[in-house]
Design a protein around this motif. Structure first.
Motif, PDB file in Angstrom:
ATOM      1  N   CYS A 200       0.899  -1.216  -0.054  1.00 57.41           N
ATOM      2  CA  CYS A 200      -0.005   0.041  -0.061  1.00 57.41           C
ATOM      3  C   CYS A 200       0.982   1.213   0.000  1.00 57.41           C
ATOM      4  CB  CYS A 200      -0.897  -0.123   1.135  1.00 57.41           C
ATOM      5  SG  CYS A 200      -0.111   0.372   2.826  1.00 57.41           S
ATOM      6  N   ARG A 201       0.458   2.213  -0.168  1.00 57.09           N
ATOM      7  CA  ARG A 201       0.979   3.700  -0.144  1.00 57.09           C
ATOM      8  C   ARG A 201       0.603   4.344   0.885  1.00 57.09           C
ATOM      9  NH1 ARG A 201      -0.663   2.858  -5.431  1.00 57.09           N
ATOM     10  NH2 ARG A 201       0.715   2.535  -6.905  1.00 57.09           N
ATOM     11  N   ILE A 202       1.524   5.283   1.403  1.00 57.51           N
ATOM     12  CA  ILE A 202       1.242   6.016   2.824  1.00 57.51           C
ATOM     13  C   ILE A 202       1.610   7.495   2.288  1.00 57.51           C
ATOM     14  CG2 ILE A 202       2.135   6.697   5.053  1.00 57.51           C
ATOM     15  CD1 ILE A 202       3.262   3.551   5.312  1.00 57.51           C
ATOM     16  N   VAL A 203       0.781   8.396   2.191  1.00 52.97           N
ATOM     17  CA  VAL A 203       0.583   9.590   1.672  1.00 52.97           C
ATOM     18  C   VAL A 203       0.636  10.792   2.721  1.00 52.97           C
ATOM     19  CG1 VAL A 203      -0.321  11.178   0.143  1.00 52.97           C
ATOM     20  CG2 VAL A 203      -0.582   8.686  -0.266  1.00 52.97           C
ATOM     21  N   ALA A 204       1.505  11.707   2.891  1.00 56.52           N
ATOM     22  CA  ALA A 204       1.698  13.098   3.553  1.00 56.52           C
ATOM     23  C   ALA A 204       1.507  14.100   2.765  1.00 56.52           C
ATOM     24  CB  ALA A 204       2.957  13.023   4.417  1.00 56.52           C
ATOM     25  N   THR A 205       0.507  15.005   3.550  1.00 59.79           N
ATOM     26  CA  THR A 205       0.362  16.252   2.581  1.00 59.79           C
ATOM     27  C   THR A 205       0.567  17.196   3.452  1.00 59.79           C
ATOM     28  OG1 THR A 205      -1.969  16.124   3.390  1.00 59.79           O
ATOM     29  CG2 THR A 205      -1.536  15.102   1.349  1.00 59.79           C
ATOM     30  N   GLY A 206       0.666  18.615   2.695  1.00 61.14           N
ATOM     31  CA  GLY A 206       0.981  19.686   3.353  1.00 61.14           C
ATOM     32  C   GLY A 206       0.429  21.034   2.445  1.00 61.14           C
ATOM     33  N   PRO A 207       0.682  22.285   3.121  1.00 60.49           N
ATOM     34  CA  PRO A 207       0.141  23.495   2.039  1.00 60.49           C
ATOM     35  C   PRO A 207       0.965  23.806   1.124  1.00 60.49           C
ATOM     36  CG  PRO A 207       0.954  24.091   4.120  1.00 60.49           C
ATOM     37  CD  PRO A 207       1.093  22.425   4.404  1.00 60.49           C
ATOM     38  N   GLY A 208       2.380  23.327   1.031  1.00 64.41           N
ATOM     39  CA  GLY A 208       3.198  23.908   0.020  1.00 64.41           C
ATOM     40  C   GLY A 208       3.576  25.252   0.276  1.00 64.41           C
ATOM     41  N   GLY A 209       4.196  26.038  -0.740  1.00 60.73           N
ATOM     42  CA  GLY A 209       4.640  27.350  -0.460  1.00 60.73           C
ATOM     43  C   GLY A 209       5.988  27.586  -0.866  1.00 60.73           C
ATOM     44  N   HIS A 210       6.470  28.610  -0.754  1.00 62.67           N
ATOM     45  CA  HIS A 210       7.807  28.878  -1.342  1.00 62.67           C
ATOM     46  C   HIS A 210       8.891  28.419  -0.201  1.00 62.67           C
ATOM     47  CE1 HIS A 210      11.387  31.331  -2.597  1.00 62.67           C
ATOM     48  NE2 HIS A 210      10.668  31.829  -3.735  1.00 62.67           N
ATOM     49  N   SER A 211      10.021  27.817  -0.547  1.00 62.35           N
ATOM     50  CA  SER A 211      10.927  27.145   0.079  1.00 62.35           C
ATOM     51  C   SER A 211      11.844  28.378   0.905  1.00 62.35           C
ATOM     52  CB  SER A 211      12.147  26.417  -0.541  1.00 62.35           C
ATOM     53  OG  SER A 211      12.785  27.332  -1.456  1.00 62.35           O
ATOM     54  N   SER A 212      11.553  29.461   0.687  1.00 57.80           N
ATOM     55  CA  SER A 212      12.253  30.498   1.841  1.00 57.80           C
ATOM     56  C   SER A 212      11.424  30.690   3.007  1.00 57.80           C
ATOM     57  CB  SER A 212      12.696  31.833   0.787  1.00 57.80           C
ATOM     58  OG  SER A 212      11.615  32.560   0.672  1.00 57.80           O
ATOM     59  N   LEU A 213      10.062  30.397   3.044  1.00 59.76           N
ATOM     60  CA  LEU A 213       9.317  30.597   4.100  1.00 59.76           C
ATOM     61  C   LEU A 213       8.748  29.177   4.799  1.00 59.76           C
ATOM     62  CD1 LEU A 213       7.323  33.532   2.230  1.00 59.76           C
ATOM     63  CD2 LEU A 213       9.116  33.674   4.109  1.00 59.76           C
ATOM     64  N   PRO A 214       9.513  28.384   4.997  1.00 59.34           N
ATOM     65  CA  PRO A 214       9.103  26.963   5.724  1.00 59.34           C
ATOM     66  C   PRO A 214       8.603  27.200   7.199  1.00 59.34           C
ATOM     67  CG  PRO A 214      11.385  27.059   6.021  1.00 59.34           C
ATOM     68  CD  PRO A 214      11.159  28.565   5.375  1.00 59.34           C
ATOM     69  N   GLU A 215       8.738  28.150   7.829  1.00 54.72           N
ATOM     70  CA  GLU A 215       8.272  28.314   9.448  1.00 54.72           C
ATOM     71  C   GLU A 215       6.820  28.237   9.297  1.00 54.72           C
ATOM     72  OE1 GLU A 215      10.256  30.697   7.657  1.00 54.72           O
ATOM     73  OE2 GLU A 215      11.932  30.835   8.620  1.00 54.72           O
ATOM     74  N   GLY A 216       6.510  27.283  10.353  1.00 48.58           N
ATOM     75  CA  GLY A 216       5.188  27.009  10.491  1.00 48.58           C
ATOM     76  C   GLY A 216       4.338  26.521   9.505  1.00 48.58           C
ATOM     77  N   ARG A 217       4.851  25.863   8.487  1.00 45.02           N
ATOM     78  CA  ARG A 217       4.430  24.925   7.466  1.00 45.02           C
ATOM     79  C   ARG A 217       4.623  23.567   7.556  1.00 45.02           C
ATOM     80  NH1 ARG A 217       2.304  27.965   3.178  1.00 45.02           N
ATOM     81  NH2 ARG A 217       2.987  30.319   3.186  1.00 45.02           N
ATOM     82  N   VAL A 218       3.913  22.609   7.691  1.00 47.41           N
ATOM     83  CA  VAL A 218       4.004  21.106   7.529  1.00 47.41           C
ATOM     84  C   VAL A 218       4.769  20.977   6.156  1.00 47.41           C
ATOM     85  CG1 VAL A 218       3.023  19.008   7.416  1.00 47.41           C
ATOM     86  CG2 VAL A 218       1.988  20.721   8.954  1.00 47.41           C
ATOM     87  N   ASN A 219       5.868  20.119   6.340  1.00 50.00           N
ATOM     88  CA  ASN A 219       6.524  19.858   5.237  1.00 50.00           C
ATOM     89  C   ASN A 219       6.358  18.173   5.246  1.00 50.00           C
ATOM     90  OD1 ASN A 219       8.535  18.551   3.383  1.00 50.00           O
ATOM     91  ND2 ASN A 219      10.104  20.369   3.978  1.00 50.00           N
TER      92      ASN A 219
END
Length: 409
Positions: A200-219
């Motif tokens: 099976c596949r295990i999938v993680a998701t997040g909001p995305g965005g610019h790589s210079s602004l990773p703070e507070g974002r799920v990767n």
């Protein structure tokens, strides 16, 4: 030493003919890949006086089923193997022109599993030439698609992949099936148990965005890294402690990973594919549900465990009743040729698990080694091919107690 196939024994020449007919599994392409080989097998069996038919499974891909009546027509033995092979890219030998060199016969399918098919056909030819019928009716089945979705064997049994068989699978063969020999490369060992699999596949998701602004974002890549660590450090050790006497412990490995869309973009998605090998007593869908519950609870809102895209069953050791009786019968045939009659287990899957779930006792046997299957220089030793044929003749011409039949009922 290398020599022409024209100088080979009948068994070897037959295997060379089988290898010369390409039957590469087309995976998801709509191609009748195995049908020319099925047609060859049907014609060969008809020349032996057997009845034979082709059954379309999908996209023009046909199983072949042939029958040789026995002295006892109320019981049968099933000889089943697969017609398809894996791909030929990267092979270091000609995949479709068999050659013999230093006691090895090379070609795609030489051991997996055209070697077994050749042994089946050679055994039937010898019995036909003897003028004496086998002890029981023999049903030969060549199935498509074992290397991908095992649709051939499920069609043979009258089921859909992953479904249970309603009642006795013997009903498909016109007689009570006392046992099945599934042809796969076992090095002439008697295999009575093997693992199953759930992928099976295990999938993680997040909001995305610019790589210079990773703070507070799920990767999602970082989430998957934590998931992999959990699989390795928490789940895998629990599995390794559950040893099966014949096939070892269940296993779980990550086999694929993908994610991200660009080097300066926070990924919105990352996924892995896992391969979870099961042992007798484990049901793949239950295994998946337990994994899903654990991971989605541990990583709440961050991951989803998708439904399995591959499910196959383990072959449990059949230690009682008809299963034990047929295993013992096969063991006597091995003993008659100086081979070890004690059953063993392997980690890979075969059609035997589906046949066993249909209520037909099943063992796995054939010439060649699984370590040579799917390899660039796939081969089988002709000596093993000859011995496999002899064992099968003994099995098919002997009664349940090992004595040779032939008298009046």
């Amino acid at each position: 030493m290398q020599h022409s196939i024209l100088q080979c024994s009948t068994d070897e020449a037959l295997l060379a003919e089988l290898i010369a007919i390409p039957s590469v599994n087309p995976r998801e392409q709509a191609l009748p890949a195995e049908t020319p080989l099925a047609e060859f097998v049907a014609a060969y069996c008809r020349r032996l006086g057997m009845t034979a038919r082709l059954d379309e499974v999908a996209d023009g891909r046909c199983n072949v089923v042939a029958t040789m009546p026995g002295r006892r027509t109320d019981e049968c033995v099933l000889l089943e193997t697969h017609l398809d092979t894996v791909e030929t890219e990267g092979m270091t030998v000609d995949p479709f022109t068999a050659r013999i060199h230093d006691g090895r016969l090379y070609g795609r399918g030489a051991c997996d599993a055209k070697g077994s098919l050749a042994a089946f056909l050679s055994a039937l030819a010898r019995i036909a030439a003897s003028g004496r019928p086998p002890e029981r009716t023999v049903v030969l089945a060549g199935a498509v698609d074992e290397e991908h979705r095992y649709r051939g064997v499920t069609h043979l049994l009258g089921t859909e992949p992953g479904a249970e068989v309603a009642g006795d699978g013997s009903a498909q063969f016109g007689a009570r099936c006392v046992g099945a020999v599934v042809g796969e490369p076992t090095g002439l060992a008697l295999v009575v148990a093997h693992k199953g699999v759930m992928r099976c596949r295990i999938v993680a998701t997040g909001p995305g965005g610019h790589s210079s602004l990773p703070e507070g974002r799920v990767n999602p890549v970082e989430t998957i890294a934590e998931v992999v660590r959990h699989l390795r450090d928490e789940i895998a050790p629990r599995l390794s402690a559950r040893q099966h006497p014949l096939v070892g412990a269940p296993t779980l490995v990550v086999t694929q990973i993908s994610g991200g869309s660009g080097p300066n973009v926070l990924p919105e998605r990352c996924e892995i594919t896992i391969d979870r090998r099961t042992v007798g007593g484990e049901e793949p869908l239950q295994v998946w549900q337990e994994l899903k519950d654990e991971l989605e609870s541990r990583f709440t809102g961050l991951v989803e465990v998708a439904p399995p895209h591959v499910v196959d069953y383990a072959l449990p050791a059949q230690n009682e009743g008809a299963g034990a009786a047929f295993t013992a019968e096969f063991g006597r045939a091995l003993t008659a040729h100086g081979l070890d009659p004690v059953g063993t287990g392997v980690g890979h899957g075969t059609d035997a698990s589906k046949i066993c779930r249909a209520g037909i006792p099943s063992v796995v046997f054939g010439p060649g080694s699984m370590t040579e299957a799917h390899t660039p220089g796939e081969f089988v030793e002709p000596a093993q091919l000859a011995t496999a044929t002899e064992v099968l003749v003994t099995l098919l011409t002997s009664g349940p107690d090992g004595t040779t039949g032939g008298g009046d009922d």
